[in-house]
Design a protein around this motif. Structure first.
Motif, PDB file in Angstrom:
ATOM      1  N   VAL A 137       0.833  -1.205   0.000  1.00  0.00           N
ATOM      2  CA  VAL A 137       0.000   0.000   0.000  1.00  0.00           C
ATOM      3  C   VAL A 137       0.866   1.254   0.000  1.00  0.00           C
ATOM      4  O   VAL A 137       0.537   2.262  -0.628  1.00  0.00           O
ATOM      5  CB  VAL A 137      -0.955  -0.009   1.212  1.00  0.00           C
ATOM      6  N   ASP A 138       2.009   1.204   0.692  1.00  0.00           N
ATOM      7  CA  ASP A 138       2.890   2.372   0.772  1.00  0.00           C
ATOM      8  C   ASP A 138       3.518   2.715  -0.563  1.00  0.00           C
ATOM      9  O   ASP A 138       4.042   3.821  -0.739  1.00  0.00           O
ATOM     10  CB  ASP A 138       3.996   2.113   1.804  1.00  0.00           C
ATOM     11  N   SER A 139       3.510   1.770  -1.515  1.00  0.00           N
ATOM     12  CA  SER A 139       4.154   1.996  -2.812  1.00  0.00           C
ATOM     13  C   SER A 139       3.158   2.318  -3.919  1.00  0.00           C
ATOM     14  O   SER A 139       3.566   2.585  -5.045  1.00  0.00           O
ATOM     15  CB  SER A 139       4.968   0.753  -3.223  1.00  0.00           C
ATOM     16  N   ILE A 140       1.864   2.289  -3.634  1.00  0.00           N
ATOM     17  CA  ILE A 140       0.849   2.560  -4.657  1.00  0.00           C
ATOM     18  C   ILE A 140       0.695   4.060  -4.847  1.00  0.00           C
ATOM     19  O   ILE A 140       0.580   4.816  -3.883  1.00  0.00           O
ATOM     20  CB  ILE A 140      -0.489   1.913  -4.261  1.00  0.00           C
ATOM     21  N   THR A 141       0.689   4.499  -6.100  1.00  0.00           N
ATOM     22  CA  THR A 141       0.536   5.912  -6.430  1.00  0.00           C
ATOM     23  C   THR A 141      -0.872   6.161  -6.968  1.00  0.00           C
ATOM     24  O   THR A 141      -1.538   5.239  -7.460  1.00  0.00           O
ATOM     25  CB  THR A 141       1.566   6.330  -7.484  1.00  0.00           C
ATOM     26  N   VAL A 161     -14.476  -6.755  11.298  1.00  0.00           N
ATOM     27  CA  VAL A 161     -15.866  -6.435  11.585  1.00  0.00           C
ATOM     28  C   VAL A 161     -15.966  -5.103  12.328  1.00  0.00           C
ATOM     29  O   VAL A 161     -16.306  -4.091  11.749  1.00  0.00           O
ATOM     30  CB  VAL A 161     -16.538  -7.573  12.378  1.00  0.00           C
ATOM     31  N   ALA A 162     -15.641  -5.071  13.603  1.00  0.00           N
ATOM     32  CA  ALA A 162     -15.802  -3.831  14.363  1.00  0.00           C
ATOM     33  C   ALA A 162     -14.475  -3.310  14.886  1.00  0.00           C
ATOM     34  O   ALA A 162     -14.445  -2.484  15.771  1.00  0.00           O
ATOM     35  CB  ALA A 162     -16.761  -4.053  15.530  1.00  0.00           C
ATOM     36  N   THR A 163     -13.364  -3.790  14.353  1.00  0.00           N
ATOM     37  CA  THR A 163     -12.088  -3.429  14.937  1.00  0.00           C
ATOM     38  C   THR A 163     -11.551  -2.108  14.416  1.00  0.00           C
ATOM     39  O   THR A 163     -10.884  -1.384  15.120  1.00  0.00           O
ATOM     40  CB  THR A 163     -11.057  -4.515  14.643  1.00  0.00           C
ATOM     41  N   SER A 164     -11.797  -1.777  13.177  1.00  0.00           N
ATOM     42  CA  SER A 164     -11.224  -0.572  12.603  1.00  0.00           C
ATOM     43  C   SER A 164     -11.875  -0.319  11.255  1.00  0.00           C
ATOM     44  O   SER A 164     -12.742  -1.076  10.818  1.00  0.00           O
ATOM     45  CB  SER A 164      -9.706  -0.732  12.438  1.00  0.00           C
ATOM     46  N   ALA A 165     -11.462   0.755  10.590  1.00  0.00           N
ATOM     47  CA  ALA A 165     -11.965   1.035   9.252  1.00  0.00           C
ATOM     48  C   ALA A 165     -11.384   0.036   8.250  1.00  0.00           C
ATOM     49  O   ALA A 165     -10.300  -0.497   8.436  1.00  0.00           O
ATOM     50  CB  ALA A 165     -11.599   2.456   8.837  1.00  0.00           C
ATOM     51  N   VAL A 166     -12.121  -0.205   7.176  1.00  0.00           N
ATOM     52  CA  VAL A 166     -11.662  -1.055   6.086  1.00  0.00           C
ATOM     53  C   VAL A 166     -11.502  -0.183   4.853  1.00  0.00           C
ATOM     54  O   VAL A 166     -12.439   0.501   4.441  1.00  0.00           O
ATOM     55  CB  VAL A 166     -12.645  -2.206   5.814  1.00  0.00           C
ATOM     56  N   ILE A 167     -10.297  -0.178   4.284  1.00  0.00           N
ATOM     57  CA  ILE A 167      -9.978   0.673   3.134  1.00  0.00           C
ATOM     58  C   ILE A 167      -9.692  -0.233   1.947  1.00  0.00           C
ATOM     59  O   ILE A 167      -8.708  -0.970   1.941  1.00  0.00           O
ATOM     60  CB  ILE A 167      -8.769   1.567   3.436  1.00  0.00           C
ATOM     61  N   ASN A 168     -10.563  -0.183   0.938  1.00  0.00           N
ATOM     62  CA  ASN A 168     -10.432  -1.019  -0.251  1.00  0.00           C
ATOM     63  C   ASN A 168      -9.950  -0.153  -1.410  1.00  0.00           C
ATOM     64  O   ASN A 168     -10.651   0.766  -1.844  1.00  0.00           O
ATOM     65  CB  ASN A 168     -11.775  -1.665  -0.591  1.00  0.00           C
ATOM     66  N   ILE A 169      -8.746  -0.439  -1.906  1.00  0.00           N
ATOM     67  CA  ILE A 169      -8.164   0.312  -3.020  1.00  0.00           C
ATOM     68  C   ILE A 169      -8.500  -0.416  -4.317  1.00  0.00           C
ATOM     69  O   ILE A 169      -8.068  -1.549  -4.531  1.00  0.00           O
ATOM     70  CB  ILE A 169      -6.646   0.442  -2.849  1.00  0.00           C
TER      71      ILE A 169
END
Length: 706
Positions: A137-141, A161-169
């Motif tokens: 993810v750190d290398s995606i532009t 589920v309820a632990t954190s945000a989910v980020i779908n690239i």
């Protein structure tokens, strides 16, 4: 005070939702058709019009779980250079400040005071290094991205589920009939002051094409960064120590992708991610070398018919290697760790009509973590989920789901567990613009593999191993967190923008917090922390109970191009969080490293006749003080104070003929230094202070599209 059982919360919310549904249903009986769209009003005295959203196919998903979309067009307007640049405009994310952290690098991203968000690429989870290193993810532009989907509220169809945000690239797909097109970008950056000097170079390439039945794409980037920095530390006697660190980093990423369309409803996809990151740092007589290599292959079969029914089978393989070598005249340490992961998953969607749908699937994962210091850790995770959505009136939707998970660990840790995570969500569209979305859930978060490894990562500053700059390690005895969450969002949204206000509350049993203790070379606790053979090490530990709650306000507004060529977009967000930990003895304290709130705002301006676009972003974090934890060190409790910080970024892009463009990105302008003071709670006297200078930097880049 006895904790109220979660089942009561669920019942109370269900009653509230039922009352809301009955009142709204009575309204719908009187008026069965939805409110008509508001007509666009043209004001003759104005020279601008409200910007309309681009015409896109409406998402047939009727789920009540909210989703935020960041488009590639928006990232281009704001001059984003990374995924983190785009996420800083989304409420709830506490982004790392420049120079933050005891090692002078970036601190970790947090979501609402909890853990880091879960990242997906085209729906497939990706991980960092074995000890939390960088990921692909750190290398995606932004050149590679079509859009970023953010799910802040729990959904059983997601990996978390309820632990954190989910980020779908979602990666970009080429246009039909384009055999070869792409972008080449080269950049050069520099930063210099009395305490820091940095030189950065990077080059990236994005090439894609589409000729039926094939789609193909290749993304690659290379980065070099050389940094000389000085950290200032002050002890209780007032003596100031200046520590210079020299760091050289290189990073490469290669991502070829291919799709084959079997017919108009089915396709096969294969994508490969290779990333290599190396860093060498020196400090006086100490040298530290870090290496991280990852190779990931994702393959999947997708089928989607015209009714919205779909099937997706995903197969993934990943291997990551991470090593760290620390050498000095006094000691030498070397760690070499590797993760091998295999995954097989299925996701299905069935739509019975325009008002009813179900999502279901399974996720099977197995990984092996090998280390040259500790025993091998084997882990198997299995999950089944089912989620149904019902739009029972034209304005209301109800979503109910559950996810059953099993986990088995062996080797370093012998551990077996299973849990059921239910989710209930309700959405009420009061008008075309106003909506109310509510979500309640119960979930479990098992510790990540890298949190269980006892391996110690050594700090590199002159105060390394001290209470204010401890080394870091894992804890093989961590228990999973149990999380009960409630969240509600009131939104007003139009094609030109809107405002969303979110209130949330989470109660967490066995909360995982990073605590510090004095250890000897064998990892055993030291009774006397002044012993020269002992060092302070920060490790995750379970606290009895914690609650996090707060309010988020996020808004944006855009005006499209006027007759004279002007246009702009304005956004702002304020995110508050209160994270309290309840100790075994009944006392309460605030979590040690969670800021009380963060605020940011951004302005994007474009002038079409000159083909100039620009953006200005401002981030603010207030000063706050927190106890390290409830543990005493040499009979004293300590409190850490972080200073008030402001960070300003500016980006300007000029486009020329023949698809050439040039950009200037100014980072950390008018920004404040990152300072920490560690004081005794008893009398407020100083134990140690440290300062990392925030240095303005400039990045010049040239881009050519073909």
């Amino acid at each position: 005070m006895k904790r109220m059982p979660f089942t009561f919360k669920l019942s109370a919310l269900s009653i509230s939702l039922l009352g809301l549904s009955v009142s709204a249903f009575a309204e719908d009986l009187a008026k069965t058709t939805p409110a008509p769209e508001a007509a666009v009003q043209t004001l003759p005295t104005m020279t601008f019009e409200v910007e309309q959203a681009p015409a896109v196919e409406k998402d047939p998903d009727i789920s009540a779980v909210a989703k935020t979309i960041i488009s590639r067009e928006e990232m281009e307007k704001f001059g984003d250079q990374s995924v983190n640049d785009a996420l800083r405009r989304a409420a709830g994310f506490q982004m790392p400040s420049p120079g933050q952290g005891p090692r002078g690098g970036n601190g970790s991203m947090r979501f609402r005071g909890g853990g880091a968000p879960v990242f997906l690429i085209n729906g497939e989870p990706v991980q960092g290094g074995p000890r939390g290193g960088m990921s692909v993810v750190d290398s995606i532009t932004p050149d590679m991205i079509e859009r970023i989907e953010i799910v802040k509220q729990p959904s059983v169809a997601q990996a978390s589920v309820a632990t954190s945000a989910v980020i779908n690239i979602i990666l970009k797909e080429p246009l039909d009939g384009t055999r070869v097109s792409g972008t080449v970008r080269a950049g050069y950056g520099m930063a210099k002051s009395s305490q820091k000097e940095e030189e950065r170079k990077n080059i990236s390439l994005q090439v894609d094409g589409k000729t039926q039945p094939w789609m193909y794409s290749v993304s690659a980037n290379q980065m070099w960064s050389d940094t000389d920095s000085i950290t200032l530390t002050e002890d209780a006697s007032g003596q100031v120590t200046s520590q210079k660190r020299v760091t050289n980093r290189t990073s490469q990423m290669l991502n070829p992708r291919a799709e084959y369309a079997i017919d108009d409803q089915q396709k096969l996809v294969a994508e490969l991610f290779y990333r290599n990151n190396e860093s060498e740092g020196s400090m006086r007589d100490q040298i530290q070398e870090d290496k991280n290599d990852s190779l990931r292959l994702n393959t999947r079969y997708e089928r989607k018919d015209r009714s919205g029914n779909s099937d997706k089978v995903r197969l993934s393989v990943e291997q990551q290697k991470e090593s760290q070598l620390t050498q000095s005249s006094r000691s030498q340490s070397y760690t070499d760790e590797q993760i091998n992961e295999y995954g097989l998953a299925y996701d299905g969607v069935r739509k019975f009509d325009q008002t009813k749908q179900i999502k279901f699937g399974t996720d099977l994962r197995s990984n092996e973590l090998e280390s040259n210091i500790t025993d091998t850790l084997d882990e198997q995770r299995y999950a089944l989920y089912l989620e149904g959505s019902w739009r029972f009136t034209p304005r209301q939707t109800l979503t109910l789901g559950a996810r059953q998970e099993w986990i088995n660990r062996s080797g370093l840790v012998e551990y077996n567990d299973q849990n059921l995570s239910p989710v209930l969500a309700h959405r009420f569209d009061m008008t075309e613009n106003w909506s109310l979305q509510t979500n309640v859930s119960q979930a479990y978060r098992s510790p990540r593999s890298e949190q269980l490894l006892p391996t110690v990562s050594v700090s590199t500053d002159s105060d390394a191993g001290t209470l204010n700059n401890p080394d870091r390690g894992g804890n093989p005895y961590l228990r999973p967190e149990t999380i009960n969450a409630f969240e509600s969002t009131l939104g007003y949204n139009t094609p030109a923008g809107g405002v969303n206000i979110t209130a949330y509350y989470r109660e967490i049993e066995d909360y995982i917090e990073r605590a510090i203790r004095s250890e000897d070379t064998l990892g055993q606790g030291c009774s006397n922390s002044n012993d020269p053979s002992c060092r302070f090490v920060e490790r995750p530990v379970n606290q009895d109970n914690a609650t996090t709650y707060g309010v988020e306000v996020a808004g944006r507004y855009a005006l499209k191009q006027t007759d004279t060529g002007h246009s702009f977009m304005l956004n702002a967000q304020l995110s508050t969080v209160r994270a309290k930990i309840k100790e075994d003895n009944g006392t309460e304290r605030l979590a040690s490293d969670v800021a009380p709130y963060t605020a940011s705002t951004g302005l994007s301006y474009n002038y079409q006749p000159w083909h100039i676009s620009s953006s200005l972003n401002l981030n603010y974090t207030p000063e706050y003080s927190r106890q390290l934890n409830s543990q005493q060190y040499n009979g004293e409790l300590y409190e850490r104070t972080s200073n008030e910080r402001v960070n300003v970024d500016l980006s300007i892009t000029k486009r020329f003929d023949r698809d050439w463009a040039a950009s200037i990105n100014a980072r950390n302008i008018f920004s404040t230094d990152y300072k920490e003071r560690l004081t005794k709670v008893s009398d407020g006297s100083l134990y140690q202070a440290r300062s990392n200078e925030s240095i303005p930097s400039l990045l010049f880049s040239v881009e050519k599209k073909f």
